[in-house]
Design a protein around this motif. Structure first.
Motif, PDB file in Angstrom:
ATOM      1  N   LYS A   1     -17.950  16.768  42.060  1.00  0.00           N
ATOM      2  CA  LYS A   1     -16.979  17.002  40.990  1.00  0.00           C
ATOM      3  C   LYS A   1     -15.702  17.637  41.547  1.00  0.00           C
TER       4      LYS A   1
ATOM      5  N   GLN B   1     -13.789  14.951  43.220  1.00  0.00           N
ATOM      6  CA  GLN B   1     -13.142  14.079  42.221  1.00  0.00           C
ATOM      7  C   GLN B   1     -11.815  14.682  41.773  1.00  0.00           C
TER       8      GLN B   1
ATOM      9  N   THR C   1     -12.759   9.196  45.261  1.00  0.00           N
ATOM     10  CA  THR C   1     -13.805   8.386  44.647  1.00  0.00           C
ATOM     11  C   THR C   1     -15.112   8.768  45.328  1.00  0.00           C
ATOM     12  N   THR C   2     -16.131   9.051  44.533  1.00  0.00           N
ATOM     13  CA  THR C   2     -17.365   9.615  45.072  1.00  0.00           C
ATOM     14  C   THR C   2     -18.532   8.650  44.897  1.00  0.00           C
TER      15      THR C   2
ATOM     16  N   LYS D   1     -24.067  10.361  37.974  1.00  0.00           N
ATOM     17  CA  LYS D   1     -22.781  10.234  37.254  1.00  0.00           C
ATOM     18  C   LYS D   1     -22.394  11.563  36.621  1.00  0.00           C
TER      19      LYS D   1
ATOM     20  N   ASP E   1     -19.090   8.837  41.108  1.00  0.00           N
ATOM     21  CA  ASP E   1     -18.570   7.653  40.425  1.00  0.00           C
ATOM     22  C   ASP E   1     -19.514   6.460  40.568  1.00  0.00           C
ATOM     23  N   TYR E   2     -20.204   6.398  41.697  1.00  0.00           N
ATOM     24  CA  TYR E   2     -21.121   5.276  41.963  1.00  0.00           C
ATOM     25  C   TYR E   2     -22.402   5.832  42.567  1.00  0.00           C
TER      26      TYR E   2
ATOM     27  N   ASN F   1     -26.300   2.893  39.486  1.00  0.00           N
ATOM     28  CA  ASN F   1     -25.636   3.535  38.354  1.00  0.00           C
ATOM     29  C   ASN F   1     -26.625   3.853  37.238  1.00  0.00           C
TER      30      ASN F   1
ATOM     31  N   HIS G   1     -13.462   0.923  48.757  1.00  0.00           N
ATOM     32  CA  HIS G   1     -12.633   2.110  48.505  1.00  0.00           C
ATOM     33  C   HIS G   1     -11.826   2.546  49.721  1.00  0.00           C
TER      34      HIS G   1
END
Length: 502
Positions: free
Chosen positions: A115, A118, A123-124, A150, A155-156, A174, A257
């Motif tokens: 977090k 982020q 992008t995590t 999440k 993010d993924y 996910n 990414h």
């Protein structure tokens, strides 16, 4: 006219700010943590491995910084992973080894390492073993699981939900089971036996490897697991393919990414039991399955570095290679690791193992590689993985929320080789507690018998009724308890460990 001039000036200023911010953002290093499972300090070539070669890891060390006294926070997996991602000691949340259907143990209302990144524009992603729990009650494996990576900042995610020796034996992408046929729904049980896949204790003839009594539940792909499972046939993993699936997924995340800063937590299942090497790696060592999966794990590391190189981002990527706890030879499956270890010393010169408070339980192989910033060499700085949270926050210029990462300290300069300063005190969590102060090692007394499940693993967890104190400079094997000779040192360390624990 003045208005037009002013408007153009504002646009130019905004464009300059946006351009400068984009450059600054793009200039931030990518961060990749390669987290291996059950890998001992001596299990890699650069630290003296015998009987197995680890060329990709050795190359990281040759071109990076190899640490000789860096530690995970605990001698078991779930607690170390919890501390890494939260910056908090695991005992503060009673974090312990979880079953495969346990609820998420990370508080989703609090800031975590991903977090924080982020917020810094990253992008995590997490790929691999999770083992931090999912959901908040009984899990419905046939729907998206509402609490997981999440909600703690990724993010993924592409996960092994718990470990390879526990059901369910499926991947989650996910937070949804990959390849699930809803006409063949998954049911998982820990405790109550359910009909479905055959049980190991009833059908030993189906097994590739025999097991102890704790691993005799559902038989999937010839491996008997902890727990029972029904359904999900199309979604089941094949153990021999796991390293390829995880590496391909991680490489895909890097490729997707590469244009902007990313954080990848690549959490390998190897070398945790069951150690089932792909045919590509069978007999690649002299130590049987355990040595073969070390070679397999090294190949996975090579896949990541090659992917970073191909994406032209290796030079500006901070790679942290390490492990979650010390080595273990016999951990439930009969793969003859103890019989075939030969002259190889999984823990190097150190005493202990997984589950143990002695040094080998938490002293991890640790390599930092960042060609743009880190000069090759070695460091003996005393460091803990719990400190990566605040150290990385410093690296990316991000403030840590008040109350977050309560046990994390900023040692960025030490992680990057700019300083040899380490922790004054370093906590080692096991089934009792250890504390480092320089070369002094204190172990808190524990007046309880060693549980039978630990005895069966040929592990000495360090339980003693009296205080234990060692001088690691003279006695790295922790064989000479000198607590009676140094009462003042004992007093200082006893007071400190009680301060931390209370």
């Amino acid at each position: 006219m003045n208005f037009k001039f002013h408007f153009k000036s504002v646009l130019l200023i905004l464009f300059f700010i946006a351009s400068n911010s984009a450059y600054s953002q793009k200039d931030k290093p990518n961060i990749v943590i390669i987290y291996v499972d059950d890998l001992g300090y001596g299990d890699i070539g650069v630290n003296g491995a015998i009987g197995v070669k680890t060329p990709y890891i050795d190359t990281l060390a040759e071109n990076g910084l190899n640490f000789t006294d860096a530690h995970c926070s605990a001698s078991t997996c779930t607690p170390s992973r919890y501390s890494l991602l939260t910056g908090s000691y695991a005992f503060r949340n009673n974090a312990a080894i979880l079953e495969g259907d346990a609820p998420l143990i990370i508080d989703t209302t609090k800031e975590t390492l991903p977090k924080m990144l982020q917020k810094a524009g990253y992008t995590t992603g997490v790929v691999g073993k999770w083992h931090l729990g999912l959901g908040k009650g009984k899990i419905d494996w046939n729907k998206r699981i509402p609490l997981g990576p999440k909600e703690v900042g990724f993010d993924y995610s592409f996960l092994i939900p718990a470990t390879g020796d526990r059901v369910p034996c499926v991947f989650l992408e996910n937070q949804k089971v990959v390849g699930l046929d809803l006409n063949d729904p998954i049911t998982v049980s820990y405790g109550t036996r359910i009909e479905g896949y055959p049980w190991g204790f009833k059908h030993p003839e189906l097994l590739k490897q025999h097991t102890d009594p704790y691993h005799q539940g559902a038989v999937i792909n010839g491996i008997s697991r902890i727990g029972y499972m029904k359904g999900g046939k199309d979604a089941l993993w094949v153990d021999e393919d796991i390293p390829f699936v995880l590496s391909e997924t991680a490489n895909g995340f890097i490729e997707d990414h590469k244009e902007n800063p990313f954080f990848l937590y690549f959490s390998l299942h190897d070398i945790h039991q069951p150690r089932i090497a792909n045919i590509k790696f069978v007999e690649s060592s002299t130590m049987g399955p355990r040595g073969d999966v070390i070679a397999q794990m090294d190949w996975c590391v090579g896949q990541i570095t090659e992917s970073l190189k191909k994406a032209n981002v290796l030079e500006n990527t901070l790679i942290i290679f390490t492990s979650d706890n010390g080595p273990i030879l016999d951990d439930g499956y009969l793969d003859y690791a103890r019989e075939l270890v030969g002259e190889h010393k999984p823990a190097g010169i150190y005493r202990g193992s997984k589950y143990s408070v002695y040094e080998a339980g938490t002293r991890m192989p640790t390599i930092v590689h960042w060609p743009e910033k880190v000069k090759p060499g070695t460091s003996d700085a005393l460091l803990s993985q719990v400190d990566l949270y605040k150290s990385l926050a410093c690296l990316v210029g991000q403030d840590v929320e008040k109350g977050a990462a309560p046990d994390s300290q900023d040692f960025l300069k030490s992680w990057l080789g700019k300083s040899k300063k380490g922790r004054e005190f370093l906590l080692e969590e096991a089934y009792t507690y250890g504390l480092r102060m320089g070369n002094w090692k204190y172990i808190k007394p524990k007046n309880k018998p060693v549980p039978n499940w630990i005895v069966q693993k040929f592990v000495d967890p360090g339980f003693r009724e009296e205080v234990q104190l060692f001088n690691l400079e003279d006695d790295p094997l922790e064989s000479n308890n000198v607590y009676k000779a140094y009462p003042d040192i004992v007093k200082v360390m006893e007071a400190k460990i009680n301060e931390i624990l209370n």
